[in-house]
Scaffold this motif. Structure first.
Motif, PDB file in Angstrom:
ATOM      1  N   LEU A 411      26.339  39.733 -16.836  1.00  0.00           N
ATOM      2  CA  LEU A 411      25.766  39.554 -15.506  1.00  0.00           C
ATOM      3  C   LEU A 411      24.314  39.094 -15.637  1.00  0.00           C
ATOM      4  O   LEU A 411      23.566  39.581 -16.488  1.00  0.00           O
ATOM      5  N   VAL A 412      23.937  38.167 -14.790  1.00  0.00           N
ATOM      6  CA  VAL A 412      22.562  37.671 -14.814  1.00  0.00           C
ATOM      7  C   VAL A 412      21.577  38.794 -14.495  1.00  0.00           C
ATOM      8  O   VAL A 412      20.493  38.875 -15.078  1.00  0.00           O
ATOM      9  N   THR A 413      21.948  39.691 -13.602  1.00  0.00           N
ATOM     10  CA  THR A 413      21.050  40.790 -13.226  1.00  0.00           C
ATOM     11  C   THR A 413      20.751  41.706 -14.407  1.00  0.00           C
ATOM     12  O   THR A 413      19.663  42.274 -14.489  1.00  0.00           O
ATOM     13  N   ASP A 414      21.708  41.860 -15.337  1.00  0.00           N
ATOM     14  CA  ASP A 414      21.459  42.697 -16.509  1.00  0.00           C
ATOM     15  C   ASP A 414      20.404  42.079 -17.418  1.00  0.00           C
ATOM     16  O   ASP A 414      19.652  42.787 -18.098  1.00  0.00           O
ATOM     17  N   LEU A 415      20.351  40.754 -17.440  1.00  0.00           N
ATOM     18  CA  LEU A 415      19.368  40.077 -18.287  1.00  0.00           C
ATOM     19  C   LEU A 415      17.977  40.083 -17.672  1.00  0.00           C
ATOM     20  O   LEU A 415      16.977  40.020 -18.376  1.00  0.00           O
ATOM     21  N   LEU A 416      17.927  40.165 -16.362  1.00  0.00           N
ATOM     22  CA  LEU A 416      16.647  40.026 -15.671  1.00  0.00           C
ATOM     23  C   LEU A 416      15.903  41.325 -15.514  1.00  0.00           C
ATOM     24  O   LEU A 416      14.681  41.334 -15.380  1.00  0.00           O
ATOM     25  N   GLY A 417      16.606  42.422 -15.495  1.00  0.00           N
ATOM     26  CA  GLY A 417      15.946  43.692 -15.253  1.00  0.00           C
ATOM     27  C   GLY A 417      15.608  43.851 -13.783  1.00  0.00           C
ATOM     28  O   GLY A 417      16.270  43.305 -12.895  1.00  0.00           O
ATOM     29  N   GLY A 418      14.545  44.575 -13.487  1.00  0.00           N
ATOM     30  CA  GLY A 418      14.149  44.796 -12.107  1.00  0.00           C
ATOM     31  C   GLY A 418      13.605  43.533 -11.462  1.00  0.00           C
ATOM     32  O   GLY A 418      13.001  42.680 -12.114  1.00  0.00           O
ATOM     33  N   ALA A 419      13.821  43.400 -10.158  1.00  0.00           N
ATOM     34  CA  ALA A 419      13.350  42.228  -9.425  1.00  0.00           C
ATOM     35  C   ALA A 419      11.837  42.279  -9.270  1.00  0.00           C
ATOM     36  O   ALA A 419      11.247  43.331  -9.038  1.00  0.00           O
ATOM     37  N   ALA A 420      11.217  41.120  -9.400  1.00  0.00           N
ATOM     38  CA  ALA A 420       9.768  41.020  -9.246  1.00  0.00           C
ATOM     39  C   ALA A 420       9.406  41.034  -7.766  1.00  0.00           C
ATOM     40  O   ALA A 420      10.206  40.645  -6.909  1.00  0.00           O
ATOM     41  N   PRO A 421       8.184  41.456  -7.412  1.00  0.00           N
ATOM     42  CA  PRO A 421       7.755  41.441  -6.002  1.00  0.00           C
ATOM     43  C   PRO A 421       7.784  40.016  -5.450  1.00  0.00           C
ATOM     44  O   PRO A 421       7.612  39.042  -6.192  1.00  0.00           O
ATOM     45  N   PRO A 422       7.983  39.872  -4.136  1.00  0.00           N
ATOM     46  CA  PRO A 422       8.074  38.531  -3.539  1.00  0.00           C
ATOM     47  C   PRO A 422       6.855  37.654  -3.809  1.00  0.00           C
ATOM     48  O   PRO A 422       6.991  36.465  -4.084  1.00  0.00           O
ATOM     49  N   THR A 423       5.670  38.223  -3.723  1.00  0.00           N
ATOM     50  CA  THR A 423       4.470  37.414  -3.951  1.00  0.00           C
ATOM     51  C   THR A 423       4.414  36.908  -5.388  1.00  0.00           C
ATOM     52  O   THR A 423       4.045  35.758  -5.640  1.00  0.00           O
ATOM     53  N   GLU A 424       4.778  37.771  -6.325  1.00  0.00           N
ATOM     54  CA  GLU A 424       4.792  37.360  -7.727  1.00  0.00           C
ATOM     55  C   GLU A 424       5.825  36.269  -7.961  1.00  0.00           C
ATOM     56  O   GLU A 424       5.596  35.336  -8.734  1.00  0.00           O
ATOM     57  N   ARG A 425       6.947  36.358  -7.281  1.00  0.00           N
ATOM     58  CA  ARG A 425       7.991  35.339  -7.430  1.00  0.00           C
ATOM     59  C   ARG A 425       7.517  33.998  -6.870  1.00  0.00           C
ATOM     60  O   ARG A 425       7.743  32.944  -7.467  1.00  0.00           O
ATOM     61  N   LEU A 426       6.840  34.038  -5.722  1.00  0.00           N
ATOM     62  CA  LEU A 426       6.326  32.802  -5.140  1.00  0.00           C
ATOM     63  C   LEU A 426       5.264  32.167  -6.034  1.00  0.00           C
ATOM     64  O   LEU A 426       5.225  30.947  -6.203  1.00  0.00           O
ATOM     65  N   HIS A 427       4.423  32.995  -6.606  1.00  0.00           N
ATOM     66  CA  HIS A 427       3.382  32.471  -7.492  1.00  0.00           C
ATOM     67  C   HIS A 427       4.011  31.823  -8.723  1.00  0.00           C
ATOM     68  O   HIS A 427       3.577  30.743  -9.171  1.00  0.00           O
ATOM     69  N   ALA A 428       5.011  32.477  -9.301  1.00  0.00           N
ATOM     70  CA  ALA A 428       5.690  31.910 -10.469  1.00  0.00           C
ATOM     71  C   ALA A 428       6.389  30.608 -10.112  1.00  0.00           C
ATOM     72  O   ALA A 428       6.375  29.647 -10.888  1.00  0.00           O
ATOM     73  N   GLN A 429       7.008  30.577  -8.941  1.00  0.00           N
ATOM     74  CA  GLN A 429       7.696  29.354  -8.517  1.00  0.00           C
ATOM     75  C   GLN A 429       6.712  28.208  -8.306  1.00  0.00           C
ATOM     76  O   GLN A 429       6.976  27.064  -8.706  1.00  0.00           O
ATOM     77  N   ALA A 430       5.571  28.497  -7.697  1.00  0.00           N
ATOM     78  CA  ALA A 430       4.559  27.463  -7.510  1.00  0.00           C
ATOM     79  C   ALA A 430       4.052  26.944  -8.852  1.00  0.00           C
ATOM     80  O   ALA A 430       3.847  25.742  -9.037  1.00  0.00           O
ATOM     81  N   GLY A 431       3.868  27.849  -9.816  1.00  0.00           N
ATOM     82  CA  GLY A 431       3.421  27.432 -11.138  1.00  0.00           C
ATOM     83  C   GLY A 431       4.419  26.531 -11.831  1.00  0.00           C
ATOM     84  O   GLY A 431       4.046  25.544 -12.476  1.00  0.00           O
ATOM     85  N   VAL A 432       5.700  26.843 -11.690  1.00  0.00           N
ATOM     86  CA  VAL A 432       6.746  26.017 -12.305  1.00  0.00           C
ATOM     87  C   VAL A 432       6.779  24.635 -11.660  1.00  0.00           C
ATOM     88  O   VAL A 432       6.909  23.608 -12.348  1.00  0.00           O
ATOM     89  N   LEU A 433       6.673  24.571 -10.352  1.00  0.00           N
ATOM     90  CA  LEU A 433       6.680  23.279  -9.659  1.00  0.00           C
ATOM     91  C   LEU A 433       5.499  22.422 -10.093  1.00  0.00           C
ATOM     92  O   LEU A 433       5.634  21.202 -10.298  1.00  0.00           O
ATOM     93  N   LEU A 434       4.333  23.029 -10.257  1.00  0.00           N
ATOM     94  CA  LEU A 434       3.154  22.285 -10.695  1.00  0.00           C
ATOM     95  C   LEU A 434       3.319  21.795 -12.129  1.00  0.00           C
ATOM     96  O   LEU A 434       2.957  20.663 -12.456  1.00  0.00           O
ATOM     97  N   GLN A 435       3.879  22.631 -12.992  1.00  0.00           N
ATOM     98  CA  GLN A 435       4.091  22.214 -14.371  1.00  0.00           C
ATOM     99  C   GLN A 435       5.087  21.066 -14.452  1.00  0.00           C
ATOM    100  O   GLN A 435       4.965  20.180 -15.307  1.00  0.00           O
ATOM    101  N   ARG A 436       6.062  21.066 -13.575  1.00  0.00           N
ATOM    102  CA  ARG A 436       7.093  20.029 -13.628  1.00  0.00           C
ATOM    103  C   ARG A 436       6.598  18.701 -13.067  1.00  0.00           C
ATOM    104  O   ARG A 436       6.921  17.642 -13.597  1.00  0.00           O
ATOM    105  N   HIS A 437       5.823  18.743 -12.010  1.00  0.00           N
ATOM    106  CA  HIS A 437       5.441  17.510 -11.318  1.00  0.00           C
ATOM    107  C   HIS A 437       4.003  17.079 -11.608  1.00  0.00           C
ATOM    108  O   HIS A 437       3.672  15.912 -11.362  1.00  0.00           O
ATOM    109  N   GLY A 438       3.160  17.964 -12.090  1.00  0.00           N
ATOM    110  CA  GLY A 438       1.774  17.593 -12.337  1.00  0.00           C
ATOM    111  C   GLY A 438       1.003  17.443 -11.051  1.00  0.00           C
ATOM    112  O   GLY A 438       0.017  18.146 -10.802  1.00  0.00           O
ATOM    113  N   VAL A 439       1.436  16.510 -10.207  1.00  0.00           N
ATOM    114  CA  VAL A 439       0.891  16.308  -8.866  1.00  0.00           C
ATOM    115  C   VAL A 439       2.018  16.658  -7.899  1.00  0.00           C
ATOM    116  O   VAL A 439       2.992  15.915  -7.772  1.00  0.00           O
TER     117      VAL A 439
END
Length: 613
Positions: A411-439
């Motif tokens: 199960l994917v949930t077993d690999l992930l452990g506890g869910a991260a807080p929503p703000t932390e998830r949004l910050h991580a997602q924004a960082g990934v989008l910036l790394q992928r697109h640069g601009v």
């Protein structure tokens, strides 16, 4: 001002510094150094202009005399380069308006008015017959000659006039020092490629600063969309020679969360970024627990979308399945995996109560595409497709050797452990989008189908910009007004304003291809799409070719060269044998590309042009 001191793009920093007055600039920089601010092209152009090598040349002997008075001593060839024929010089000499002299062992022409200064400053021997007023001595003649040199040259070293006039460097330095003391000449470091203390006339420096500022303001203007199409393949490292697990981990870091068809993710996307890519590299990272793959939706029975994640980043990036599949078999598999952890398919088959192994395997893959189940190897995704028919009379036992049942499932949930807080998830997602697109633009976020769209991630991007971690601006014209960029990405984007003549072939689903996502497809005779198995060829960021899925139809945009087709053959050839039958809706034989296709390795067939893998 202080907030963006270190992360502002270079063009903005240089333009901002050039708007300051010279005294304040010296105070901020600690010296009068302008090496990093003045534009080399502006310096080169102004030098030609000050020396009369470009622009309007003399139209008669009178204007030729004015040229000598403005520039000083010039040789016959130097005057010819400025449009002065020998006949005009002879006429000026006859009228005693110009004088032929020897300076530092070379024959030069000077204006008659300068005769006394050249005699006193350089020791030049003068011909007889010159008017007495032209022979009178002047105070500090060398300084007056150097002042004219400064007015007619861009920043220079003291050794340049010393060498031209055959004078000791020390004497020239002393004369320039007197001019600096009177503020008639400025001393400092000006030329971007210069070394040591230089001198420049104040008016020349003002012109250079004004023109450099104008050039920088052109640089900070938003770039056309085709520049973004040049930037993205370079930002993603398309064609990089680096290889090995470390390079693959870097690529996965940039691609995290981007849903790609399983059929192209290795063959067309990873192979384009990792030199000499071998599937064993990905299996190694997955089995070591460094990389996790998660299903992101089925694409029929033979394919589906998959997203890769670094294991340490996955808890903040992987979202819960929107809708988990329901059914008796699904629930049995879910309970067994939750109770026992990772399991081989044989154990899952028994936990589901046996029966038809294909039904159990189909139920397992339903959970895979929903993002609920993953595997400790990438092998099951490589050989997706319709299962072989079971021979009559064979026992209904699970085929442990079946490729899409290989590895251990969890199960994917077993690999992930506890869910991260929503703000932390949004910050991580924004960082990934910036790394992928640069601009990062609004169009890029919408193309990826991010939950909540651009409005959902915008508050985090704004907070990152206010914290000085990223830049906000209007970098690419024609796209959304609010654009965010990583430090350095804007400079790399602007550095690609001029066409680089680079031909790149990509899978149409590749995030390095902006067409159909950030940039709309150009008008064509077909309907290009970001489909699995389709390819594009870009030349300096402009779309040239689109090969539809299956390789039977080709669309062209603008002029097509054998180099474009050769790049397409290399990229699309990885999927095996394919045959182009149509070009822009017509038969390939009528397209005029048959010869270029043959040069690229295609062979004629009764139906079209075929490329053998």
């Amino acid at each position: 001002q202080y907030l963006y001191e270190g992360d502002a793009p270079l063009a903005e920093r240089r333009a901002q510094a050039l708007t300051l007055d010279r005294e304040l600039l010296a105070e901020l920089l600690g010296t009068e150094e302008l090496r990093e601010l003045l534009d080399p092209a502006a310096i080169a152009a102004l030098e030609l202009e000050l020396q009369g090598l470009i622009g309007r040349h003399p139209r008669d002997a009178d204007e030729a005399g004015d040229l000598l008075r403005r520039l000083g001593d010039l040789g016959t060839e130097e005057l010819a380069a400025r449009g002065v024929p020998p006949g005009w010089l002879a006429a000026l000499e006859k009228e005693r308006r110009a004088v032929a002299v020897r300076v530092a062992g070379d024959d030069r022409w000077i204006a008659a008015e300068d005769a006394g200064r050249y005699r006193d400053a350089l020791g030049v021997a003068l011909p007889v017959g010159l008017p007495e007023p032209f022979l009178q001595s002047q105070p500090d003649p060398l300084a007056s000659l150097l002042l004219r040199w400064a007015r007619t040259h861009v920043p220079f070293l003291a050794g340049e006039p010393a060498q031209r006039w055959g004078l000791p460097l020390r004497g020239v330095d002393e004369a320039l020092g007197r001019l600096v003391a009177r503020s008639e000449v400025l001393a400092g470091e000006f030329h971007p490629t210069g070394v040591g203390r230089e001198y420049c006339h104040p008016e020349v420096l003002r012109v250079l600063r004004r023109r450099s500022l104008a050039a920088l303001r052109r640089e900070v203007e938003p770039v056309p969309p085709e520049v973004l199409a040049r930037f993205l393949p370079a930002w993603h490292g398309i064609g990089a020679e680096a290889s090995g697990p470390d390079r693959l981990a870097e690529v996965v870091f940039q691609l995290q969360g981007f849903a790609l068809p399983a059929s192209v993710i290795e063959r067309d996307v990873l192979a384009a970024r990792v030199g000499s890519y071998n599937p064993r590299l990905l299996d190694e990272l997955v089995s070591m627990g460094e990389v996790v793959w998660v299903g992101r939706g089925s694409l029929g029975q033979q394919d589906g979308r998959v997203a890769l994640y670094l294991r340490r980043e996955a808890p903040r990036l992987v979202s819960e399945p929107a809708e988990a599949p329901s059914g008796e078999v699904h629930e049995s598999l879910r309970q067994h995996l939750a109770r026992r952890g990772a399991a081989f398919f044989a154990d899952l088959y028994n936990a589901a109560g046996g029966g038809d192994e294909e039904s159990v395997l189909d139920a397992l893959w339903d959970m895979v595409w929903a993002g609920e189940v993953t595997n400790d190897t990438f092998a099951p995704l490589r050989l997706l497709g319709p299962s072989a028919r079971r021979r009559p009379g064979r026992p209904r036992l699970p085929r442990l050797s079946q490729p899409r049942a290989a590895g251990r499932w969890s199960l994917v949930t077993d690999l992930l452990g506890g869910a991260a807080p929503p703000t932390e998830r949004l910050h991580a997602q924004a960082g990934v989008l910036l790394q992928r697109h640069g601009v990062l633009t609004r169009e890029a976020v919408l193309a990826e189908g991010v939950l909540g769209g651009f409005a959902g991630v915008y508050p985090v991007l704004r907070a990152m910009e206010e914290g000085g971690k990223i830049r906000r601006g209007y970098f690419v014209e024609g796209l959304g007004g609010s654009q965010f960029a990583l430090p350095g990405a804007v400079d790399r984007l602007r550095a690609l304003r001029e066409p680089d003549q680079r031909v790149v072939a990509l899978a149409s689903t590749d995030p390095a291809n902006p067409f159909g996502a950030v940039i709309p497809w150009p008008e064509s005779a077909g309907r290009p799409a970001r489909a699995a198995g389709a390819f594009v060829v870009l030349d300096s960021g402009e779309l040239r070719l689109y090969l539809e899925r299956g390789g039977r139809s080709l669309l062209t945009f603008g002029e097509v060269t054998p180099g474009h087709l050769a790049a397409l053959a290399v990229a699309a050839g990885r999927m095996g044998r394919f045959e182009i039958q149509k070009v822009n809706g017509g038969h390939v034989a009528d397209s005029g590309l048959a010869g270029a296709l043959k040069e690229a390795g295609f062979r004629s067939t009764p139906r079209g042009m075929v490329l053998l893998a």
